[in-house]
Every structure is written in C-alpha cells, then in structure tokens.
Design an enzyme around this catalytic site. Sequence first.
Site, PDB file in Angstrom:
ATOM      1  N   THR A 285       5.523  -0.733  -4.321  1.00  0.00           N
ATOM      2  CA  THR A 285       5.398  -0.367  -2.924  1.00  0.00           C
ATOM      3  C   THR A 285       6.601  -0.848  -2.122  1.00  0.00           C
ATOM      4  OG1 THR A 285       2.975  -0.420  -3.044  1.00  0.00           O
ATOM      5  CG2 THR A 285       3.949  -0.650  -0.871  1.00  0.00           C
TER       6      THR A 285
ATOM      7  N   SER B  28      -4.306  -2.050  -1.172  1.00  0.00           N
ATOM      8  CA  SER B  28      -3.988  -3.302  -1.858  1.00  0.00           C
ATOM      9  C   SER B  28      -4.835  -4.428  -1.274  1.00  0.00           C
ATOM     10  CB  SER B  28      -2.506  -3.645  -1.695  1.00  0.00           C
ATOM     11  OG  SER B  28      -2.261  -4.971  -2.134  1.00  0.00           O
TER      12      SER B  28
ATOM     13  N   ASN C 139      -4.022  -7.500  -1.399  1.00  0.00           N
ATOM     14  CA  ASN C 139      -3.153  -8.671  -1.298  1.00  0.00           C
ATOM     15  C   ASN C 139      -2.384  -8.785   0.010  1.00  0.00           C
ATOM     16  OD1 ASN C 139      -3.899  -9.371  -3.977  1.00  0.00           O
ATOM     17  ND2 ASN C 139      -2.446  -7.847  -4.737  1.00  0.00           N
TER      18      ASN C 139
END
Length: 351
Positions: A91, A181, A183
């Site tokens: 990404t 995501s 995270n």
Amino acid sequence: MLYSLVKKYLFSLDAEIAHEKVCQILRTLSSSPFLCRLIHSQWGYKNPKLENEILGLNFPNPLGLAAGFDKNASMLRALIAFGFGYLEAGTLTNIAQSGNEKPRLFRHIEEESLQNAMGFNNYGAILGVRAFNRFAPYKTPIGINLGKNKHIEQAHALEDYQAVLNQCLNIGDYYTFNLSSPNTPNLRDLQNKVFVNELFCMAKEMTHKPLFLKIAPDLEIDSMLEVVNSAIEAGANGIIATNTTIDKSLVFAPKEMGGLSGKCLTKKSREIFKELAKAFFNKSVLVSVGGISDAKEAYERIKMGASLLQIYSAFIYKGPNLCQNILKDLVKLLQKDGFLSVKEAIGADLR
C-alpha cells in the site's frame, strides 16, 4: 529442494528481516531483463486456457500477488517472472511513513499463516511512482493499492485518499482503495456506505481506470453487503475480498496486534466470498484472496464467482514454484470438468 534449504535459512531469521533480504534480491533481479527471463523460463507458466480480458485489461492468468509484498513498487519485474498473472503494489500513502513499531511481522508455522502489524510502512507516493516507472511498462496488469496516512484524522480521510490517488494517476492499470487494514487506527471505521460512496464518486471524477474496494473479513454480512453495494453504486468496478482478519481464535498462539493471513483464513475468507458472490456476481468483478494455497482452493473460488485471485502467505511458505504448480493443476481441473477456458468456469456454481 533448493527452496527448502533457502526457506530453512530465512525462517531462522526474524520474519521482517527475512522479507527484506528477499526484497533486496528481487530488486536486484528486476534490474536485469536477462535474469528475469531466466527466472520465467524456470518458474513461469503460460496457457491460453487461463487468459482472460477483464475491464479492458489482458490477464495471462487469474493468479495475482496481493498488496503488501512489494510495498514500494520496486521489484515488479522480478515478481512477474515467477508466473503471476498480475500484481498489486503498495500500500502506498500520500506521504512516506515508517509504520508501527517492530517486531511487527510474525509466522505461525504450524498453521502456515502470517500475522502482520506493519501499518502501511512505505516510501510514499512520490517515490513509489518513481520506482514503478523505473522498469515500466510491465508485461501484466499492475494494480496500485492506496491507503490513508496514519496521522490524518478521519475528517480529512477523503482528502488524503484524493491526494494519494492524484499522485498515482499516471501509474498502474487499476487502483484499490484499502479501508480494511487492521493496522491503522480507526481505518476500518471508514468501511461505511456514506464514506465509500463519497470515495468512489470522487475517484470516478479523477480517473477512468478501474477502481476496486478491498474489504475486511470481519464485517457482519449485512454490513459488508451494504458497504459493497454503496461502492458499486458509486462506480466501483470490483471488490477484493478479503484483507487480513483480527479473529485471533484462528491460530494457536496469536500476537496481540496485527491481522492474520494464510491457511488460517481459508474458511473465513471463503464464507465471506460466497455471500459476496451470491449478491454481486455479474454486477461487479470479484477478486478472492485469503488462504488460497493450491489449485483446488483456487478452482473452488473461481467456480464460486471469482474472476481473479490473489495469494501472499502461500508464496512465503511454498516458494517460487507455487504459481506454476497452481496454474498447471488448475488447467487439469478445468479440463476434467469440461471447461475450455477459465472464463467458462467463473461462477459455475451459481449457474
């Protein structure tokens, strides 16, 4: 045999250190067309039965490498040589960021799975574009996975996605918006129909290239379908299902932070994809990812409605001949069931 020896060494190292060593080699290989041809002669595989044109792009086969492996688009040429039908880089974020604190990448060897808490570590869109262009054009379609910078507040998330897309408009064949995501704090909160609608309406005004949404496997089914419907109505061309899961019950000894991928995700990803395909097959291009490690699973996902597939963790565990093995066996499965091409098999279970 050779990879088993290399794997033994790599798995003796910290997971992220091992990954970076591999990346260094792949970056070097990418600078040599001769070595890339040599790799492809050993591990590539081409069969016209696997070719397909999707959204105006020619895919030599349906098996892609998921985002997260080549975060900075710096080793695409070498990765293509291993037989992938397409790659997804990133990404990438608008501004470079270092990601979360280390250690942040872990192996669950018994489950052939990974757990990562990387946090979109990348060199930023400007350097990503530069790295991409170094060896362009490429022989397969390349997607660019786009994310939000960690420091950007939710109220400015749309502007941040607009900024990173704007930086990347001249690279890649399609774009994937990563809202899933686990995270980046609160990123998954953006998986709501209002934000998704605004995001794809904005993106459609900026580019004519295909646009994809990557979703999490941890959404409730009704919520997932609502978000996906909003994306498609706003102009999304495809859906990638799924990202990593935060369901820690899937492995024996999970770490506190990070999303799980690999074999532990197979069942969960398959179930989510089945519901997605029931609702949106023939309404959008569907891409299945999560726990695919052999031709049997790949074939099942295709018959369930996947036009394209992605792998990641299995590539770490099984090595450079994985694509070739999956693709050769996939052709055998197609022939066994009387399909003349992979295109004929897409969504066979829904007909």
